[in-house]
Design a protein around this motif. Structure first.
Motif, PDB file in Angstrom:
ATOM      1  N   ASP A 144       0.802  -1.229   0.000  1.00 28.83           N
ATOM      2  CA  ASP A 144       0.000   0.000   0.000  1.00 28.83           C
ATOM      3  C   ASP A 144       0.828   1.270   0.000  1.00 28.83           C
ATOM      4  O   ASP A 144       0.628   2.158   0.817  1.00 28.83           O
ATOM      5  N   PHE A 145       1.742   1.361  -0.922  1.00 30.04           N
ATOM      6  CA  PHE A 145       2.577   2.533  -1.094  1.00 30.04           C
ATOM      7  C   PHE A 145       3.300   2.899   0.197  1.00 30.04           C
ATOM      8  O   PHE A 145       2.973   3.855   0.886  1.00 30.04           O
ATOM      9  N   MET A 146       4.247   2.077   0.539  1.00 30.69           N
ATOM     10  CA  MET A 146       5.202   2.347   1.602  1.00 30.69           C
ATOM     11  C   MET A 146       4.682   2.156   3.017  1.00 30.69           C
ATOM     12  O   MET A 146       4.789   3.033   3.867  1.00 30.69           O
ATOM     13  N   GLN A 147       4.138   0.985   3.289  1.00 26.95           N
ATOM     14  CA  GLN A 147       3.739   0.630   4.653  1.00 26.95           C
ATOM     15  C   GLN A 147       4.227  -0.783   4.958  1.00 26.95           C
ATOM     16  O   GLN A 147       4.081  -1.682   4.130  1.00 26.95           O
ATOM     17  N   PHE A 148       4.778  -0.965   6.150  1.00 29.72           N
ATOM     18  CA  PHE A 148       5.107  -2.306   6.626  1.00 29.72           C
ATOM     19  C   PHE A 148       3.845  -2.896   7.240  1.00 29.72           C
ATOM     20  O   PHE A 148       3.112  -2.216   7.953  1.00 29.72           O
ATOM     21  N   THR A 149       3.606  -4.161   6.969  1.00 27.76           N
ATOM     22  CA  THR A 149       2.490  -4.840   7.622  1.00 27.76           C
ATOM     23  C   THR A 149       2.925  -6.240   8.031  1.00 27.76           C
ATOM     24  O   THR A 149       3.369  -6.993   7.177  1.00 27.76           O
ATOM     25  N   PRO A 150       2.899  -6.558   9.313  1.00 25.91           N
ATOM     26  CA  PRO A 150       2.554  -5.659  10.405  1.00 25.91           C
ATOM     27  C   PRO A 150       3.724  -4.736  10.741  1.00 25.91           C
ATOM     28  O   PRO A 150       4.882  -5.069  10.473  1.00 25.91           O
ATOM     29  N   GLU A 151       3.409  -3.601  11.364  1.00 23.89           N
ATOM     30  CA  GLU A 151       4.472  -2.694  11.825  1.00 23.89           C
ATOM     31  C   GLU A 151       5.090  -3.212  13.121  1.00 23.89           C
ATOM     32  O   GLU A 151       6.265  -3.018  13.369  1.00 23.89           O
ATOM     33  N   GLU A 152       4.270  -3.850  13.951  1.00 25.35           N
ATOM     34  CA  GLU A 152       4.730  -4.414  15.226  1.00 25.35           C
ATOM     35  C   GLU A 152       4.620  -5.933  15.126  1.00 25.35           C
ATOM     36  O   GLU A 152       3.572  -6.458  14.743  1.00 25.35           O
ATOM     37  N   LEU A 153       5.692  -6.636  15.461  1.00 23.32           N
ATOM     38  CA  LEU A 153       5.719  -8.090  15.356  1.00 23.32           C
ATOM     39  C   LEU A 153       6.417  -8.657  16.583  1.00 23.32           C
ATOM     40  O   LEU A 153       7.463  -8.139  16.995  1.00 23.32           O
ATOM     41  N   THR A 154       5.849  -9.717  17.161  1.00 21.34           N
ATOM     42  CA  THR A 154       6.472 -10.403  18.293  1.00 21.34           C
ATOM     43  C   THR A 154       6.781 -11.839  17.871  1.00 21.34           C
ATOM     44  O   THR A 154       5.900 -12.537  17.348  1.00 21.34           O
ATOM     45  N   VAL A 155       8.030 -12.258  18.083  1.00 27.36           N
ATOM     46  CA  VAL A 155       8.468 -13.595  17.687  1.00 27.36           C
ATOM     47  C   VAL A 155       9.302 -14.205  18.805  1.00 27.36           C
ATOM     48  O   VAL A 155       9.741 -13.512  19.720  1.00 27.36           O
ATOM     49  N   GLU A 156       9.536 -15.500  18.713  1.00 28.58           N
ATOM     50  CA  GLU A 156      10.421 -16.191  19.647  1.00 28.58           C
ATOM     51  C   GLU A 156      11.856 -16.082  19.148  1.00 28.58           C
ATOM     52  O   GLU A 156      12.099 -15.966  17.933  1.00 28.58           O
ATOM     53  N   ALA A 157      12.812 -16.154  20.072  1.00 26.19           N
ATOM     54  CA  ALA A 157      14.223 -16.155  19.691  1.00 26.19           C
ATOM     55  C   ALA A 157      14.474 -17.306  18.724  1.00 26.19           C
ATOM     56  O   ALA A 157      13.905 -18.390  18.860  1.00 26.19           O
ATOM     57  N   GLY A 158      15.298 -17.061  17.725  1.00 24.01           N
ATOM     58  CA  GLY A 158      15.599 -18.071  16.706  1.00 24.01           C
ATOM     59  C   GLY A 158      14.712 -17.965  15.480  1.00 24.01           C
ATOM     60  O   GLY A 158      14.896 -18.709  14.514  1.00 24.01           O
ATOM     61  N   THR A 159      13.766 -17.030  15.484  1.00 23.05           N
ATOM     62  CA  THR A 159      12.849 -16.871  14.352  1.00 23.05           C
ATOM     63  C   THR A 159      13.505 -16.055  13.241  1.00 23.05           C
ATOM     64  O   THR A 159      14.186 -15.064  13.500  1.00 23.05           O
ATOM     65  N   THR A 160      13.289 -16.484  12.015  1.00 19.87           N
ATOM     66  CA  THR A 160      13.725 -15.730  10.849  1.00 19.87           C
ATOM     67  C   THR A 160      12.538 -14.930  10.334  1.00 19.87           C
ATOM     68  O   THR A 160      11.473 -15.494  10.070  1.00 19.87           O
ATOM     69  N   VAL A 161      12.731 -13.631  10.217  1.00 17.43           N
ATOM     70  CA  VAL A 161      11.683 -12.755   9.690  1.00 17.43           C
ATOM     71  C   VAL A 161      12.010 -12.474   8.229  1.00 17.43           C
ATOM     72  O   VAL A 161      13.110 -12.035   7.892  1.00 17.43           O
ATOM     73  N   VAL A 162      11.042 -12.767   7.364  1.00 17.88           N
ATOM     74  CA  VAL A 162      11.190 -12.549   5.929  1.00 17.88           C
ATOM     75  C   VAL A 162      10.435 -11.275   5.553  1.00 17.88           C
ATOM     76  O   VAL A 162       9.237 -11.161   5.796  1.00 17.88           O
ATOM     77  N   PHE A 163      11.165 -10.330   4.986  1.00 18.93           N
ATOM     78  CA  PHE A 163      10.580  -9.085   4.483  1.00 18.93           C
ATOM     79  C   PHE A 163      10.335  -9.265   2.984  1.00 18.93           C
ATOM     80  O   PHE A 163      11.240  -9.674   2.257  1.00 18.93           O
ATOM     81  N   THR A 164       9.119  -8.955   2.526  1.00 22.78           N
ATOM     82  CA  THR A 164       8.770  -9.072   1.108  1.00 22.78           C
ATOM     83  C   THR A 164       8.255  -7.730   0.615  1.00 22.78           C
ATOM     84  O   THR A 164       7.329  -7.164   1.203  1.00 22.78           O
ATOM     85  N   ASN A 165       8.828  -7.223  -0.457  1.00 24.19           N
ATOM     86  CA  ASN A 165       8.404  -5.954  -1.031  1.00 24.19           C
ATOM     87  C   ASN A 165       7.315  -6.206  -2.069  1.00 24.19           C
ATOM     88  O   ASN A 165       7.585  -6.674  -3.161  1.00 24.19           O
ATOM     89  N   LEU A 166       6.073  -5.875  -1.721  1.00 24.88           N
ATOM     90  CA  LEU A 166       4.947  -5.986  -2.647  1.00 24.88           C
ATOM     91  C   LEU A 166       4.518  -4.608  -3.142  1.00 24.88           C
ATOM     92  O   LEU A 166       3.452  -4.453  -3.723  1.00 24.88           O
ATOM     93  N   ASP A 167       5.352  -3.621  -2.899  1.00 26.94           N
ATOM     94  CA  ASP A 167       5.091  -2.227  -3.230  1.00 26.94           C
ATOM     95  C   ASP A 167       5.824  -1.871  -4.522  1.00 26.94           C
ATOM     96  O   ASP A 167       6.823  -2.488  -4.855  1.00 26.94           O
ATOM     97  N   GLY A 168       5.363  -0.879  -5.228  1.00 24.31           N
ATOM     98  CA  GLY A 168       5.986  -0.469  -6.484  1.00 24.31           C
ATOM     99  C   GLY A 168       7.284   0.295  -6.320  1.00 24.31           C
ATOM    100  O   GLY A 168       8.002   0.508  -7.287  1.00 24.31           O
TER     101      GLY A 168
END
Length: 126
Positions: free
Chosen positions: A54-78
């Protein structure tokens, strides 16, 4: 119209094309318009996702994970984006590109797009 005016007009006619060319070519000559999806990232273990939408927004902006988790960022924006988190940097991510970072220790980790300072969020690792 004098010759000098014709010359100026001639150059002015090419200005939009030159501007577009400069926009479409990134650092090192890499085309910004490359929207080919990244090859799937091979991740073992826990995984979570953050998308750029949606034109430059992270979703979710706030994320809670357990230690050892890999967070994958995907750019679906133009737009292109460069993510920084926990001292790591994604490099330029064009549309449909992915980047991953593993969080091994507990804490609160702000993340942001260095190209668009208003884009930011927080990852909490428990």
């Amino acid at each position: 119209m004098t010759t000098s005016h014709k010359t100026r007009f001639h150059h002015a006619a090419f200005l939009p094309a030159l501007t577009l060319s400069a926009f479409l070519v990134g650092v090192g000559g890499t085309a910004i318009a490359d929207t080919t999806p990244s090859a799937p990232l091979e991740i073992s273990g826990k995984q979570a996702s953050i998308e750029i939408v949606d034109f430059m927004q992270f979703t979710p902006e706030e994320l809670t994970v357990e230690a050892g988790t890999t967070v994958v960022f995907t750019n679906l924006d133009g737009s292109n984006h460069k993510i920084t988190v926990d001292g790591a940097h994604s490099g330029r991510m064009s549309m449909n590109k992915q980047w991953a970072h593993t969080f091994d220790t507990a804490g609160t980790f702000p993340y942001a797009c260095t190209m668009h300072p208003r884009m930011k969020g927080t990852i909490t690792v428990q």
